[in-house]
Design a protein around this motif. Structure first.
Motif, PDB file in Angstrom:
ATOM      1  N   ALA A 167       9.637  10.596   7.822  1.00 25.92           N
ATOM      2  CA  ALA A 167      10.539   9.486   7.535  1.00 25.92           C
ATOM      3  C   ALA A 167      11.122   9.636   6.127  1.00 25.92           C
ATOM      4  O   ALA A 167      10.393   9.895   5.173  1.00 25.92           O
ATOM      5  N   ASN A 179       0.828  -1.206   0.000  1.00 20.34           N
ATOM      6  CA  ASN A 179       0.000   0.000   0.000  1.00 20.34           C
ATOM      7  C   ASN A 179       0.867   1.263   0.000  1.00 20.34           C
ATOM      8  O   ASN A 179       1.529   1.558   0.989  1.00 20.34           O
ATOM      9  N   THR A 223       3.315   7.217   2.089  1.00 16.87           N
ATOM     10  CA  THR A 223       2.967   8.636   2.149  1.00 16.87           C
ATOM     11  C   THR A 223       2.800   9.100   3.590  1.00 16.87           C
ATOM     12  O   THR A 223       3.324  10.139   3.996  1.00 16.87           O
ATOM     13  N   VAL A 224       2.056   8.307   4.363  1.00 20.30           N
ATOM     14  CA  VAL A 224       1.847   8.661   5.769  1.00 20.30           C
ATOM     15  C   VAL A 224       3.192   8.766   6.492  1.00 20.30           C
ATOM     16  O   VAL A 224       3.453   9.725   7.224  1.00 20.30           O
ATOM     17  N   ALA A 225       4.053   7.759   6.250  1.00 23.32           N
ATOM     18  CA  ALA A 225       5.350   7.771   6.933  1.00 23.32           C
ATOM     19  C   ALA A 225       6.169   8.986   6.520  1.00 23.32           C
ATOM     20  O   ALA A 225       6.847   9.597   7.355  1.00 23.32           O
ATOM     21  N   ALA A 226       6.096   9.369   5.231  1.00 30.24           N
ATOM     22  CA  ALA A 226       6.844  10.540   4.777  1.00 30.24           C
ATOM     23  C   ALA A 226       6.316  11.805   5.448  1.00 30.24           C
ATOM     24  O   ALA A 226       7.092  12.666   5.864  1.00 30.24           O
ATOM     25  N   THR A 227       4.996  11.915   5.604  1.00 30.66           N
ATOM     26  CA  THR A 227       4.461  13.107   6.283  1.00 30.66           C
ATOM     27  C   THR A 227       4.825  13.095   7.762  1.00 30.66           C
ATOM     28  O   THR A 227       4.790  14.117   8.415  1.00 30.66           O
ATOM     29  N   LEU A 228       5.184  11.908   8.295  1.00 30.47           N
ATOM     30  CA  LEU A 228       5.654  11.847   9.684  1.00 30.47           C
ATOM     31  C   LEU A 228       7.138  12.194   9.761  1.00 30.47           C
ATOM     32  O   LEU A 228       7.726  12.152  10.831  1.00 30.47           O
ATOM     33  N   ARG A 258       0.141   4.275   0.301  1.00 31.90           N
ATOM     34  CA  ARG A 258      -0.242   5.339   1.230  1.00 31.90           C
ATOM     35  C   ARG A 258       0.446   5.181   2.585  1.00 31.90           C
ATOM     36  O   ARG A 258       0.600   6.141   3.312  1.00 31.90           O
ATOM     37  N   ILE A 259       0.868   3.932   2.891  1.00 32.34           N
ATOM     38  CA  ILE A 259       1.664   3.746   4.109  1.00 32.34           C
ATOM     39  C   ILE A 259       2.955   4.544   3.977  1.00 32.34           C
ATOM     40  O   ILE A 259       3.401   5.211   4.911  1.00 32.34           O
TER      41      ILE A 259
END
Lengths: 559, 211
Positions: free
Chosen positions: A461, A449, A454-459, A451-452
């Motif tokens: 990472a 996925n 993407t989420v991590a990048a916005t965190l 988007r996992i």
């Protein structure tokens, strides 16, 4: 850095094949400095064409290749048409999956021990049904028509094509298409063949080509199950390559070139048959026949699949019995006594071969895994995709017959100052292991996925952190499966070890095949079982390790 | 320096089709609600702001966060937090490890553990550190996901239909929680939704896409 990986991987698949073909072509055209010969000349080909058994050898190669491929494809199509999505099918699938990793040589030995005149089948039927009190004088296996050879290939290619098909089925919306056809009044088999098979075939076309090329040129199975006077063309090449008379090398290389032409011609013929079938299938589909009652075809398909499963498992069983057998007279179904003597007698040699086999398999598979991960991550980050037209590169080492480029590759390695030895054997295994590791890892890697990420990048990472901390751990199961596939491929390889190793590298496969001529069934049993274990154990590990690792992570247990 | 999230003449198109054409400033603690049917470009706008726009789109205009133009800043340095409809908790990590992944680096081990514990108790999940995320309820997952984002100390918060997977009772509760916690930290928020009730509940500016 990352951008270089797909280029390197492409080179690892293309360069050995091309260098090998050139290295084979030169001596085939009479250029062989090692024997003081300078070409070009057509003498090797003249000599080859004058060899008395040549056309029989060619015929064996063609017949076993086409028959094994056609039969395997037909069984796979029928079993899918008749049973896909049912409970019986899931059972067949589960039984066939482990067969994929059983090495060709072990499956062939098992089959030989079943159908030989003194094999298990004859023993079980004698003397009460056949009246035989001694083995009948029949040339089975190794029959002159190549029937045993063809069957030996079918039992291995059916699992391969079936598993390739199953992974392709999800992409062609098979279940809903079949339901739709059935609601339009089509019988299951006819409906499936009309609406699903054409789309499925487009997806598995390259694997089918691989099966055809492999079946036409296989050496180890042909040594075990094929006739010997004359043998199929590929076996002739190996025989002439190992001849102490150097001039025979020219003949061998010419035969290897002929084999290449045969495979190329075979693939063209297969493509023409495809086109012809496509042309007639349109009107067949348009005619609208529903083909209602098809229980006969369905039973036939299930029977064929069960026969494939049963012959491999029974073959492994008879290998096991032989490896522990004390005195065993015909027509007794079981030996008088069981003993550990053969295992003890062969333990030292077999353990050494096992270690050698696993070293080569582990090194080539790890290299393949690093390259495959690099390729897929480069695809993810930079869009450098090995797919579409480039997919041919991945299939190149599997389509060009091993027997046509390995003799030349051996020469090329020697020319480049690389001595026969473990390193070059690992390198040659990598050429065949990498495509399978990449193909095995691609789907799960791409299905991750995004988007996992993407989420991590916005965190906060970085791409590297996402790769190491999220993507790799979540793909543990897929990676271990790819490793198991790679090891199984490497364990089963015969020709690269034999030719590139120059006879100095002994794996379980080369040792087991070498035992063929001696006919010591107890020794063969030991080595073939060790070979099977070497290929199967990594698959068991690929199931057990993630289950243990993720025992407290429900979200990953069934991924 | 201007505080807040500014979209300066943002225009995103695909071929000759313009999906988004927008200019506005979201002040700290303020909310902009972007509405529109599916396919109207809501998610495309979010992808542009986070820097993950798929190839094939053409985008012009600037995204300015607290005075900094984000044009050449990679996603992981933008400090823009994102909450999706599905929680997207990392399935191989425990609840505590998920939060630790989000928490900015720095601080001693006990300090970090304390911040994670405080974050969990802020949303009523004290003591959940070692739980497997797959065993949580939908509302619990949403709360962990929110705190994971907030622990990364974002300067703005994007919400991609984060409430639409929740049942109605839970929905208003989580919505209020997100709104309060983000406002307490003075974060500008951009909420994408197709549900007018969400828009009414958060107040603030409202834009329609694809209308």
């Amino acid at each position: 850095m990352l951008r270089a990986v797909p280029v390197l991987a492409g080179a690892i698949m293309v360069v050995p094949v091309l260098a090998g073909l050139i290295g084979t072509a030169l001596p085939a055209f009479g250029h062989f400095p090692a024997a003081g010969l300078a070409g070009p000349s057509l003498d090797p080909f003249r000599q080859l064409l004058a060899w008395p058994g040549l056309w029989t050898a060619v015929r064996l190669s063609l017949v076993s290749g086409f028959a094994a491929t056609g039969l395997s494809l037909a069984i796979v199509a029928l079993i899918l048409a008749g049973w896909s999505g049912t409970r019986a099918f899931r059972w067949v699938e589960r039984a066939l999956s482990p067969l994929l990793s059983v090495p060709h040589a072990a499956a062939a030995f098992g089959l030989a021990f079943l159908i030989a005149p003194s094999g298990w089948l004859a023993r079980l039927l004698s003397p009460w049904a056949t009246g035989w009190t001694r083995p009948p004088d029949l040339l089975i296996p190794q029959d002159g028509y190549g029937i045993a050879l063809t069957l030996g290939l079918v039992v291995k290619e059916v699992p391969f094509l079936l598993l390739m098909s199953i992974s392709a089925l999800s992409q062609v919306d098979a279940a809903r298409s079949l339901t739709l056809a059935q609601t339009l009044g089509y019988g299951r088999v006819t409906g499936w063949l009309k609406v699903v098979f054409p789309r499925l075939y487009a997806q598995i076309r390259l694997p089918v080509f691989v099966v055809l090329a492999f079946s036409m040129t296989v050496v180890d199975v042909a040594l075990i199950l094929g006739p010997s006077t004359p043998p199929p063309l590929s076996v002739l090449v190996v025989r002439w390559m190992s001849d102490p008379d150097l001039s025979m090398r020219l003949l061998a290389n010419a035969a290897a070139m002929l084999q290449l032409a045969l495979v190329a011609g075979g693939l063209v013929v297969w493509a023409l048959v495809e086109a012809a079938i496509l042309r007639t299938s349109g009107p067949w589909i348009a005619r609208g026949h529903r083909g209602r009652v098809q229980s006969g075809q369905r039973l036939l398909a299930l029977g064929a699949a069960l026969l494939v499963v049963a012959s491999v498992f029974a073959g492994l069983a008879v290998l096991a019995v032989w490896s522990f057998a004390g005195p065993w007279q015909f027509p007794d179904a079981l030996p008088d006594s069981l003993t550990l003597r053969h295992w003890i007698r062969h333990s030292e040699g077999a353990a050494g071969s096992f270690l050698q086999t696993m070293t080569i398999a582990a090194l080539s598979t790890l290299a393949a895994l690093f390259l495959a991960l690099g390729c897929l991550e480069a695809e993810h980050r930079h869009g450098m995709k090995i797919a579409g037209r480039l997919l041919w590169i991945v299939y190149l080492p599997l389509l060009v017959p091993q027997i046509s480029f390995l003799p030349g590759l051996q020469t090329a390695f020697l020319f480049g100052g690389l001595e026969n030895g473990l390193g070059v054997v690992v390198l040659s295994h990598l050429v065949f292991v990498f495509p399978y590791v990449l193909l095995s890892l691609s789907d799960p890697y791409r299905a991750w996925n995004p988007r996992i990420g993407t989420v991590a990048a916005t965190l906060g990472a970085s791409p590297g952190r996402i790769f190491w901390r999220l993507r790799l751990p979540m793909l543990t199961r897929a990676m271990l499966t790819a490793v198991a596939v790679g090891i199984a491929v490497s364990v089963g390889l015969y020709l690269p070890t034999l030719l590139i190793g120059g006879g100095r590298v002994a794996t379980l496969t080369t040792e087991a095949v070498a035992l063929t001529s001696g006919g010591d069934r107890r020794a063969i049993g030991v080595y073939a079982l060790m070979q099977t274990a070497a290929a199967l154990l990594p698959f068991a590990a690929a199931i057990v390790i993630p289950a243990w690792l993720w025992r407290n992570r429900r979200g990953l247990l069934h991924g | 320096m201007d505080r807040g999230l500014t979209l300066d003449q943002v225009r995103i198109s695909r071929g000759s089709w313009t999906l988004v054409d927008l200019s506005c400033t979201i002040p700290p603690g303020g909310v902009l609600t972007v509405m529109g049917p599916s396919g109207s470009g809501k998610s495309t706008l979010l992808a542009f702001i986070t820097g993950t726009l798929a190839p094939g789109f053409r985008a012009t205009g600037r995204v300015i966060l607290n005075g900094q133009d984000l044009a050449h800043v990679p996603t992981d340095r933008r400090r823009i937090g994102l909450l999706f409809q599905d929680d997207l908790l990392f399935p191989h990590l425990s609840v505590g490890q998920n939060l630790a992944f989000g928490l900015r680096p720095g601080g001693s081990k006990p300090e970090r553990a304390a911040r994670i514990a405080a974050a969990l108790s802020e949303v009523g999940l004290a003591g959940f550190e070692s739980r497997d995320p797959a065993t949580l309820s939908g509302g619990q997952k949403a709360r962990v996901s929110l705190m994971r984002t907030l622990l990364s100390e974002p300067c703005a918060l994007l919400l991609d239909e984060p409430f639409s997977g929740l049942d109605p009772a839970l929905r208003s509760q989580i919505r209020a929680l997100v709104l309060q916690t983000a406002q307490r930290r003075g974060l500008p928020m951009l909420l994408v939704t197709h549900d007018p009730e969400d828009a009414d509940a958060v107040g603030g500016l409202r834009v329609m896409l694809g209308a």
